[in-house]
Design a protein around this motif. Structure first.
Motif, short mmCIF file in Angstrom:
data_model
loop_
_atom_site.label_atom_id
_atom_site.label_comp_id
_atom_site.label_asym_id
_atom_site.label_seq_id
_atom_site.Cartn_x
_atom_site.Cartn_y
_atom_site.Cartn_z
N ALA A 1 39.24 -30.06 -22.60
CA ALA A 1 38.09 -30.25 -21.73
C ALA A 1 37.73 -31.70 -22.08
N PHE A 2 37.79 -32.11 -23.27
CA PHE A 2 37.69 -33.73 -23.50
C PHE A 2 38.45 -34.38 -22.81
N ALA A 3 39.77 -34.43 -22.65
CA ALA A 3 40.74 -34.73 -21.89
C ALA A 3 40.56 -34.96 -20.46
N ASP A 4 40.13 -33.89 -19.84
CA ASP A 4 39.68 -33.49 -18.49
C ASP A 4 38.58 -34.50 -18.20
N THR A 5 37.71 -34.53 -19.15
CA THR A 5 36.25 -35.23 -18.98
C THR A 5 36.67 -36.68 -18.77
N LEU A 6 37.57 -37.22 -19.60
CA LEU A 6 37.79 -38.68 -19.57
C LEU A 6 38.64 -38.96 -18.46
N LEU A 7 39.39 -38.05 -17.96
CA LEU A 7 40.18 -38.33 -16.93
C LEU A 7 39.18 -38.37 -15.51
N ARG A 8 38.34 -37.27 -15.52
CA ARG A 8 37.45 -37.22 -14.40
C ARG A 8 36.47 -38.32 -14.28
N ILE A 9 36.15 -39.16 -15.31
CA ILE A 9 35.11 -40.31 -15.42
C ILE A 9 35.98 -41.44 -14.59
N ARG A 10 37.09 -41.50 -15.01
CA ARG A 10 38.00 -42.56 -14.19
C ARG A 10 37.73 -42.47 -12.58
N ASP A 11 37.46 -41.32 -12.12
CA ASP A 11 37.24 -41.29 -10.72
C ASP A 11 35.87 -41.57 -10.12
N GLU A 12 34.95 -41.45 -10.97
CA GLU A 12 33.46 -41.43 -10.66
C GLU A 12 33.19 -42.70 -10.00
N ASP A 13 32.16 -42.93 -9.30
CA ASP A 13 31.39 -44.07 -8.59
C ASP A 13 31.10 -45.22 -9.70
N ALA A 14 31.66 -46.35 -9.64
CA ALA A 14 31.66 -47.44 -10.70
C ALA A 14 29.96 -47.80 -10.92
N GLY A 15 29.31 -47.78 -9.71
CA GLY A 15 27.72 -48.02 -9.84
C GLY A 15 27.13 -47.01 -10.77
N TYR A 16 27.40 -45.61 -10.39
CA TYR A 16 26.89 -44.62 -10.96
C TYR A 16 27.05 -44.63 -12.47
N LEU A 17 28.31 -45.24 -12.94
CA LEU A 17 28.67 -45.09 -14.34
C LEU A 17 28.00 -46.38 -15.23
N HIS A 18 27.61 -47.36 -14.35
CA HIS A 18 26.89 -48.43 -14.82
C HIS A 18 25.73 -48.26 -15.59
N ASP A 19 25.04 -47.03 -14.79
CA ASP A 19 23.75 -46.42 -15.14
C ASP A 19 23.54 -45.26 -16.19
N ALA A 20 24.73 -44.86 -16.53
CA ALA A 20 24.97 -43.84 -17.33
C ALA A 20 24.45 -44.03 -18.84
N PRO A 21 23.88 -43.07 -19.33
CA PRO A 21 23.85 -41.80 -18.99
C PRO A 21 22.51 -41.37 -17.98
N HIS A 22 22.79 -40.28 -17.25
CA HIS A 22 21.93 -40.09 -16.40
C HIS A 22 20.62 -38.83 -16.75
N THR A 23 21.15 -38.07 -17.87
CA THR A 23 20.43 -36.89 -18.13
C THR A 23 19.83 -36.94 -19.52
N LEU A 24 19.70 -38.10 -20.22
CA LEU A 24 19.14 -38.10 -21.41
C LEU A 24 17.74 -38.67 -21.45
N THR A 25 16.84 -38.65 -22.50
CA THR A 25 15.63 -39.21 -22.41
C THR A 25 15.90 -40.77 -22.58
N ILE A 26 16.63 -41.32 -23.01
CA ILE A 26 16.95 -42.80 -23.14
C ILE A 26 18.10 -43.15 -22.78
N SER A 27 18.34 -44.14 -21.57
CA SER A 27 19.69 -44.40 -21.07
C SER A 27 20.35 -45.45 -21.63
#
Ligand code: PLP
Length: 483
Positions: A440-466
């Motif tokens: 599951a962890f490996a799948d997640t690392l591989l999925r992140i590779r394909d995510e939008d770079a702009g979105y990744l620059h602002d991650a995390p999106h779900t926590l109180t502090i980013s």
């Protein structure tokens, strides 16, 4: 906002006069405080404490506690730190009244059981290290390093030798040069080869009569076992210097090889890493050191000794460097480590390391086509991947990947260490995780590779502090939240 994302303080919940408890009316006559205490001990007004009901209090702290990332709630692939699961049995055993309620100033007579446990722990750690004598006193790995270097300094002083330098490979943990400096030595950096091992030519060119100690982490922080180690230790000994092993990575070699057998003269353990003491957030650790015979007289006092059937704390050690920790170190963590070692036994400890290495290699083989591993495609208990290609091609950094993993419920791996790997992502799954968790962890690392770079620059999106300014957060913490 979900309750456990709330940033309310206990003070915000306070209502004048609200209480957690009600006491029955007192049946003794009230006396004014000023008749009971000297004026200097009296405050002008009661302290401004929050006034809350019991249920508000409980919810406040339980909700805060669920915002913690912990090994009991999430996968924690934190390279170098060996965040393995801590079996609950050790907690139960270490909190038995006979363990938890001891007082450090009890007489030796009244704590023979604990002294027997600590005596055995000294012997066991000596056996695993392949070394002769052990001090359980240091409270963490870094303090173990410092203690052993002070022992080395005392040893050379006793021999009338003036040696001023400690040689340290450039892949070392930052505590190594820091310990050398605090112990009064000059830290000298030794280059690594492209393969991530000690550069022997560079080592030879710096090795001379000024060298006191060579400090090595093996397997090193790249997760590689330096197979030149026997040659290296021989070389160091030819120059009359000592070899120190940073034992933070013992999780990879338990029962497979022993530092003493490959020429190491002194080392530390991180009981909280290798032998499952809970750790993190500056909690108590334990960093025992093991040394060869000739260094034993200089170890911190007291050691636990046995005279016939009787165990005692031996303070009569005239050449000792003295104490490095109050009382007897973090005994509670030593008890947990002792339980772990005795539960597994020799064969079990070897299996720990075999499975730690297997898990790390499995994960490495699942992600290396995206997160390249510059130092090769086999590792020990951890590996250092690099996001340098991702960064070049898609502007996605190791930090972006680490921050985004938080959204998916993973603790971030260690990043930007060791310094010799650009965009380093250091992953240590440990032996306690299942194949499903690793997949599951490996799948997640591989999925992140394909995510939008702009979105990744602002991650995390779900926590109180980013993305706090981490330096500012450490130097100027805001302890009161303002809307
Ligand atoms: C954790 C670690 C240390 C320091 O140990 P502490 O117990 O945190 O003081 C030193 N070297 C390496 C390689 C480590 O991973």
């Amino acid at each position: 906002m979900h309750k456990n994302q709330s940033t309310e303080l206990l003070f915000d919940l306070s209502r004048a006069g609200r209480r957690c408890h009600r006491l029955p009316a007192s049946d003794v006559p009230a006396a004014p405080l000023k008749d009971l205490l000297p004026a200097s001990a009296l405050a002008d007004a009661p302290p401004p404490l929050p006034e809350v009901g019991e249920i508000d209090l409980i919810r406040h702290y339980v909700n805060l506690s669920t915002r913690n990332m912990s090994i009991d709630t999430n996968f924690y692939p934190l390279g170098s730190c060996t965040m393995k699961y801590n079996p609950k049995r050790h907690e139960r055993l270490s909190s038995l009244p006979g363990m938890a309620d001891m007082h450090p100033l009890q007489s030796d007579e009244s704590c023979q059981g604990m002294l027997a446990l600590l005596f055995e722990m000294q012997n066991i750690l000596g056996e695993i290290a392949g070394l002769d004598a052990v001090s359980l006193q240091p409270a963490a790995g870094a303090q173990g390093e410092l203690t052993a270097l002070l022992v080395a300094a005392a040893y050379f002083r006793d021999r009338g030798e003036k040696r001023t330098r400690v040689l340290i490979p450039d892949s070392a943990h930052g505590t190594n040069p820091a310990s050398a400096a605090i112990a009064g030595f000059d830290a000298v950096s030794i280059k690594s080869t492209a393969k991530g091992l000690v550069d022997l030519e560079d080592l030879k060119s710096r090795l001379d009569a000024r060298t006191a100690v060579f400090m090595i982490t093996n397997p090193n922080t790249l997760g590689l076992f330096d197979d030149q180690i026997a040659t290296i230790t021989e070389l160091i000994h030819q120059h009359g210097a000592l070899v120190y092993l940073d034992g933070a990575n013992m999780n990879a070699i338990l029962g497979i090889t022993r530092p003493g057998d490959f020429g190491v003269d002194m080392m530390h353990y991180n009981v909280h890493k290798t032998f499952t003491g809970p750790h993190g957030a500056g909690g108590p650790g334990s960093g025992p050191i093991a040394v060869r015979k000739q260094l034993a007289p200089f170890l911190p006092a007291p050691l636990v000794t046995r005279q016939g059937e009787r165990y005692e704390l031996d303070y009569d050690r005239p050449q000792s460097i003295g104490r490095v920790r109050s009382f007897f170190g973090n005994v509670g963590i030593l008890v947990r480590g002792y339980c772990y070692i005795r539960t597994l036994g020799a064969a079990g400890l070897r299996e720990v390391s075999e499975n730690a290495v297997l898990n790390a290699n499995y994960l490495l083989s699942r992600v290396k086509h995206v997160y390249e591993v510059p130092q090769g495609d086999r590792c020990m208990h951890e590996f250092v991947a690099s996001a340098r290609t991702l960064r070049r091609e898609r502007k996605i950094s190791a930090m972006d990947v680490a921050k985004r993993l938080l959204d998916y419920g993973y603790h971030a791996p260690t990043v930007y260490f060791p310094l010799v790997v650009p965009e380093a992502i250091m992953i240590e799954p440990t032996e306690t995780e299942s194949k499903e968790t690793l997949d599951a962890f490996a799948d997640t690392l591989l999925r992140i590779r394909d995510e939008d770079a702009g979105y990744l620059h602002d991650a995390p999106h779900t926590l109180t502090i980013s993305r706090p300014d981490e330096v500012k957060a450490a130097k100027e913490p805001i302890l009161r939240w303002k809307p």
